[in-house]
Each structure stands twice: as structure tokens, then as C-alpha cells.
Write a protein that holds these residues in place. Structure first.
Motif, PDB file in Angstrom:
ATOM      1  N   THR A   1       7.706 -36.973  17.272  1.00 54.77           N
ATOM      2  CA  THR A   1       6.882 -36.681  18.443  1.00 54.77           C
ATOM      3  C   THR A   1       6.569 -35.187  18.483  1.00 54.77           C
ATOM      4  O   THR A   1       7.467 -34.357  18.377  1.00 54.77           O
ATOM      5  N   GLY A   2       5.305 -34.846  18.616  1.00 52.59           N
ATOM      6  CA  GLY A   2       4.914 -33.440  18.614  1.00 52.59           C
ATOM      7  C   GLY A   2       4.465 -32.938  17.262  1.00 52.59           C
ATOM      8  O   GLY A   2       3.948 -31.832  17.132  1.00 52.59           O
ATOM      9  N   GLN A   3       4.678 -33.748  16.219  1.00 54.89           N
ATOM     10  CA  GLN A   3       4.150 -33.456  14.885  1.00 54.89           C
ATOM     11  C   GLN A   3       4.584 -32.091  14.345  1.00 54.89           C
ATOM     12  O   GLN A   3       3.767 -31.282  13.923  1.00 54.89           O
ATOM     13  N   SER A   4       5.879 -31.820  14.369  1.00 53.19           N
ATOM     14  CA  SER A   4       6.377 -30.557  13.818  1.00 53.19           C
ATOM     15  C   SER A   4       6.508 -30.669  12.301  1.00 53.19           C
ATOM     16  O   SER A   4       7.258 -31.517  11.799  1.00 53.19           O
ATOM     17  N   PRO A   5       5.803 -29.830  11.531  1.00 52.53           N
ATOM     18  CA  PRO A   5       5.946 -29.880  10.067  1.00 52.53           C
ATOM     19  C   PRO A   5       7.378 -29.634   9.615  1.00 52.53           C
ATOM     20  O   PRO A   5       7.814 -30.167   8.595  1.00 52.53           O
ATOM     21  N   GLU A   6       8.122 -28.817  10.382  1.00 50.97           N
ATOM     22  CA  GLU A   6       9.501 -28.516  10.003  1.00 50.97           C
ATOM     23  C   GLU A   6      10.387 -29.752  10.068  1.00 50.97           C
ATOM     24  O   GLU A   6      11.361 -29.866   9.319  1.00 50.97           O
ATOM     25  N   VAL A   7      10.084 -30.677  10.976  1.00 49.99           N
ATOM     26  CA  VAL A   7      10.861 -31.911  11.053  1.00 49.99           C
ATOM     27  C   VAL A   7      10.665 -32.727   9.778  1.00 49.99           C
ATOM     28  O   VAL A   7      11.628 -33.213   9.177  1.00 49.99           O
ATOM     29  N   TYR A   8       9.409 -32.859   9.335  1.00 50.83           N
ATOM     30  CA  TYR A   8       9.137 -33.566   8.083  1.00 50.83           C
ATOM     31  C   TYR A   8       9.868 -32.901   6.916  1.00 50.83           C
ATOM     32  O   TYR A   8      10.535 -33.563   6.113  1.00 50.83           O
ATOM     33  N   PHE A   9       9.726 -31.586   6.824  1.00 51.45           N
ATOM     34  CA  PHE A   9      10.305 -30.860   5.692  1.00 51.45           C
ATOM     35  C   PHE A   9      11.824 -30.986   5.665  1.00 51.45           C
ATOM     36  O   PHE A   9      12.429 -31.276   4.626  1.00 51.45           O
ATOM     37  N   THR A  10      12.456 -30.764   6.828  1.00 53.35           N
ATOM     38  CA  THR A  10      13.916 -30.766   6.876  1.00 53.35           C
ATOM     39  C   THR A  10      14.475 -32.161   6.643  1.00 53.35           C
ATOM     40  O   THR A  10      15.491 -32.331   5.960  1.00 53.35           O
ATOM     41  N   ALA A  11      13.812 -33.171   7.196  1.00 60.02           N
ATOM     42  CA  ALA A  11      14.249 -34.547   6.949  1.00 60.02           C
ATOM     43  C   ALA A  11      14.087 -34.904   5.471  1.00 60.02           C
ATOM     44  O   ALA A  11      14.936 -35.594   4.889  1.00 60.02           O
ATOM     45  N   GLY A  12      13.010 -34.418   4.859  1.00 58.70           N
ATOM     46  CA  GLY A  12      12.824 -34.653   3.428  1.00 58.70           C
ATOM     47  C   GLY A  12      13.911 -33.993   2.602  1.00 58.70           C
ATOM     48  O   GLY A  12      14.379 -34.551   1.604  1.00 58.70           O
ATOM     49  N   TYR A  13      14.320 -32.805   3.026  1.00 59.47           N
ATOM     50  CA  TYR A  13      15.426 -32.111   2.357  1.00 59.47           C
ATOM     51  C   TYR A  13      16.704 -32.946   2.446  1.00 59.47           C
ATOM     52  O   TYR A  13      17.447 -33.074   1.467  1.00 59.47           O
ATOM     53  N   ALA A  14      16.945 -33.529   3.621  1.00 58.50           N
ATOM     54  CA  ALA A  14      18.128 -34.374   3.801  1.00 58.50           C
ATOM     55  C   ALA A  14      18.074 -35.597   2.890  1.00 58.50           C
ATOM     56  O   ALA A  14      19.081 -35.983   2.284  1.00 58.50           O
ATOM     57  N   LEU A  15      16.905 -36.201   2.776  1.00 56.33           N
ATOM     58  CA  LEU A  15      16.764 -37.355   1.882  1.00 56.33           C
ATOM     59  C   LEU A  15      17.082 -36.971   0.446  1.00 56.33           C
ATOM     60  O   LEU A  15      17.684 -37.752  -0.300  1.00 56.33           O
ATOM     61  N   GLY A  16      16.692 -35.750   0.067  1.00 60.88           N
ATOM     62  CA  GLY A  16      17.003 -35.276  -1.280  1.00 60.88           C
ATOM     63  C   GLY A  16      18.493 -35.123  -1.521  1.00 60.88           C
ATOM     64  O   GLY A  16      18.946 -35.153  -2.672  1.00 60.88           O
ATOM     65  N   LEU A  17      19.261 -34.968  -0.441  1.00 60.94           N
ATOM     66  CA  LEU A  17      20.722 -34.878  -0.535  1.00 60.94           C
ATOM     67  C   LEU A  17      21.383 -36.243  -0.333  1.00 60.94           C
ATOM     68  O   LEU A  17      22.602 -36.328  -0.209  1.00 60.94           O
ATOM     69  N   ASN A  18      20.568 -37.289  -0.277  1.00 60.54           N
ATOM     70  CA  ASN A  18      21.047 -38.662  -0.067  1.00 60.54           C
ATOM     71  C   ASN A  18      21.706 -38.850   1.296  1.00 60.54           C
ATOM     72  O   ASN A  18      22.617 -39.672   1.458  1.00 60.54           O
ATOM     73  N   ILE A  19      21.254 -38.074   2.274  1.00 58.88           N
ATOM     74  CA  ILE A  19      21.711 -38.252   3.651  1.00 58.88           C
ATOM     75  C   ILE A  19      20.753 -39.224   4.335  1.00 58.88           C
ATOM     76  O   ILE A  19      19.534 -39.024   4.288  1.00 58.88           O
ATOM     77  N   PRO A  20      21.245 -40.287   4.950  1.00 58.17           N
ATOM     78  CA  PRO A  20      20.343 -41.248   5.594  1.00 58.17           C
ATOM     79  C   PRO A  20      19.558 -40.618   6.738  1.00 58.17           C
ATOM     80  O   PRO A  20      20.090 -39.798   7.488  1.00 58.17           O
ATOM     81  N   VAL A  21      18.295 -40.997   6.844  1.00 60.05           N
ATOM     82  CA  VAL A  21      17.405 -40.475   7.879  1.00 60.05           C
ATOM     83  C   VAL A  21      16.837 -41.639   8.683  1.00 60.05           C
ATOM     84  O   VAL A  21      16.332 -42.606   8.115  1.00 60.05           O
TER      85      VAL A  21
END
Length: 296
Positions: free
Chosen positions: A237-257
Motif C-alpha cells: 500500500t502506497g507503492q514504496s519502491p523500497e518495500v519491493y527492493f527490500t522484500a526482494g533482498y529477503a527472498l534472495g536470502l530465502n526468507i519467506p515473504v
């Protein structure tokens, strides 16, 4: 590497600079970790009256230690001190302070009777939010007399009764660190803080909310906050690019999102890919139920 005295535990340790913050590494406030202090905070903190420092600093040190020991990354500024000291989460009674020591041993044990070394004990009275070593020793003796723990020098062990008591305080299971990512919308922040974060804790997690902001007094939106998390909830909600980026970083660490978005913004997503299928929610109560279904 620069060295400074920690304002709260008075130990000289190495620090590094990160943006507007100084990172204190391995002081008694966070022996196995670090915390961040806003660099503009030194003057207002040092200008506090001596008695106020005596009343506040051991509480702040204990608060930092408890949070970082639970796996949370912690940043603060001078403006945060009053709210920390006056927080209802700060233990006041000897019983509540003793419970914090039980919880510390519980976090560092896998079963009753397992040894946990606390060293140096003389610098560890912040484990119980105590102002001095004498109170910590009194609390230890009380817990031993109550048959909650066994002490052998600097080694401590929870008894079966102590383990069960600590487990009951923790809700029967150890809480896992969780990060909630969101935009800087104030109304959205209020909904999460007041209605959703308490629910997430009931599901077995210690939630920490991070939102992108350009305000210096808030903690840095850093990838370091992500790495030790066991779960990420990314609200789009609010379309923050940082949310996309940081969540993608977490996925790269195999952390569930878990992705979420308010229905008012569901048709405006920047990224439309099959791997991002957010939970669409209208009310906080509805989202709490949907998250419970995901996490149960």
C-alpha cells in the motif's frame, strides 16, 4: 576504527559510521551485536542532569540489550530516551525483573538444565534492568531460592520449574523475529502499530516495523535489519519502491515473504508478476484473520 565510550554502559568500544548514525559494536548494551545512535544525539544526551542520567541510562542499556538479544536491530536518538524509560514494557518490580532473567536463559537454552554462561556478571545487571550489581545478585538468589535456576559460578541453568515459568511468560514458545515493511503513510502506520503488530506477536513472532522515510530522526531503512529475520511481511500500500527492493533482498536470502496490499491500492501495483500475489485487505481485522491463516 574509531573507539568511543558508550553513553549508556560506559564501556569503550569500536564504532563505525553509517549515514547519520554511529554503530556501537559489542558493548555491554549489546555484547553479541550492536546498536545505532543518531550522531546528533550526543550533545542533548550529554547535557542531561547527572541525576537524570543515573535514573535513565541503565534502563536504556537494558532495553537495548533485551531487544538486540532477541535478534532485533535497534537504533535510537536523544528524543527516544523518555519514551523508553516511561514505557509500560519496562519492568519495575523485582518479580518482573527476575522474569527477564528467566527469559534470557530461556532464549539461550534448548532444554532445562542446559548451561548458560553470563560473563562478566559484574557488567550484566542490565539483564534485569537493575541499577547495580547488588540488585542483580539479589534477584539471582531469589530465583535460586524459588528453585527456578541453579548457579555454578558464572554458569546458570534453568530448572524444570524455571523453564516452564519462562515458557509460560513467552506464550509457550520462543518468538521469532519478523520485519514488516511499509510506506511512510501515517494512517497506514497507525493501523499496523495499533491493530496488527500485537496480533503478529500472538502468532509466534516479534514484529518490527520498518518504513521508508527521509526523516533523519527515524532509524535507517537498512538491509541489516532483514538478515536475521525469520519472516518478512511486505505491505505494498502506497507503492514504496523500497518495500519491493527490500522484500526482494529477503527472498534472495530465502526468507519467506508475505505480500499484502489494501484494496484501495490493489489495482495500482508497480510490479505485476505471478510470484507477487498479495493478500488484499479492507480492514485491519480482516487482515489479522488472513495472516493467522497464513501463519498457523
Amino acid at each position: 576504527m574509531i573507539k568511543k565510550y558508550c553513553l549508556f554502559c560506559d564501556e569503550m568500544v569500536s564504532i563505525t559510521s553509517e549515514g547519520d548514525y554511529d554503530k556501537y559494536l559489542g558493548c555491554n548494551c549489546s555484547p553479541d551485536g550492536f546498536y545505532n545512535l543518531l550522531r546528533d544525539s550526543y550533545e542533548p544526551i550529554n547535557s542531561l542532569a547527572h541525576q537524570k542520567k543515573r535514573d535513565m541510562f541503565h534502563v536504556v542499556s537494558a532495553y537495548i540489550r533485551e531487544l538486540t538479544d532477541r535478534g532485533e536491530k535497534f537504533s535510537l536518538s536523544a528524543d527516544d530516551l523518555e519514551s523508553i524509560v516511561n514505557s509500560p514494557k519496562i519492568p519495575v518490580t523485582i518479580e518482573d525483573k527476575g522474569n527477564r532473567l528467566l527469559q534470557y536463559l530461556y532464549r539461550h537454552s534448548e532444554a532445562p538444565g542446559e548451561s548458560v554462561v553470563i560473563q562478566p556478571l559484574s557488567s550484566s545487571y542490565n539483564l534485569t534492568y537493575s541499577p547495580n550489581l547488588q540488585e542483580l545478585v539479589y534477584i539471582i538468589d531469589k530465583l535460586i531460592n524459588d528453585q527456578y535456576m541453579i548457579r555454578e559460578g558464572m554458569t546458570f541453568k534453568l530448572t524444570d520449574a524455571g523453564w516452564n515459568e519462562a515458557a509460560a511468560i513467552a506464550g509457550g514458545k520462543k518468538l521469532k523475529p519478523c520485519i514488516v515493511l511499509m510506506s511512510d503513510a501515517e494512517d497506514l502506520h497507525t493501523v499496523w502499530v495499533e491493530k496488527l503488530l500485537p496480533k503478529i506477536e500472538q502468532f509466534g513472532y516479534i514484529p518490527r516495523l520498518l518504513r521508508h522515510t527521509t526523516t533523519q530522526n527515524r532509524e535507517p531503512y537498512s538491509l541489516e535489519f532483514i538478515e536475521e529475520s525469520k519472516l518478512i511481511i511486505a505491505d505494498l500500500t502506497g507503492q514504496s519502491p523500497e518495500v519491493y527492493f527490500t522484500a526482494g533482498y529477503a527472498l534472495g536470502l530465502n526468507i519467506p515473504v508475505i505480500w499484502t496490499v489494501n484494496s484501495s491500492d490493489a489495482n495500482n501495483l508497480f510490479v505485476q508478476v505471478k510470484n507477487i500475489r498479495p493478500i488484499v485487505w479492507d480492514t485491519a481485522e480482516e487482515l489479522a484473520v488472513l495472516l493467522q491463516q497464513k501463519l498457523s
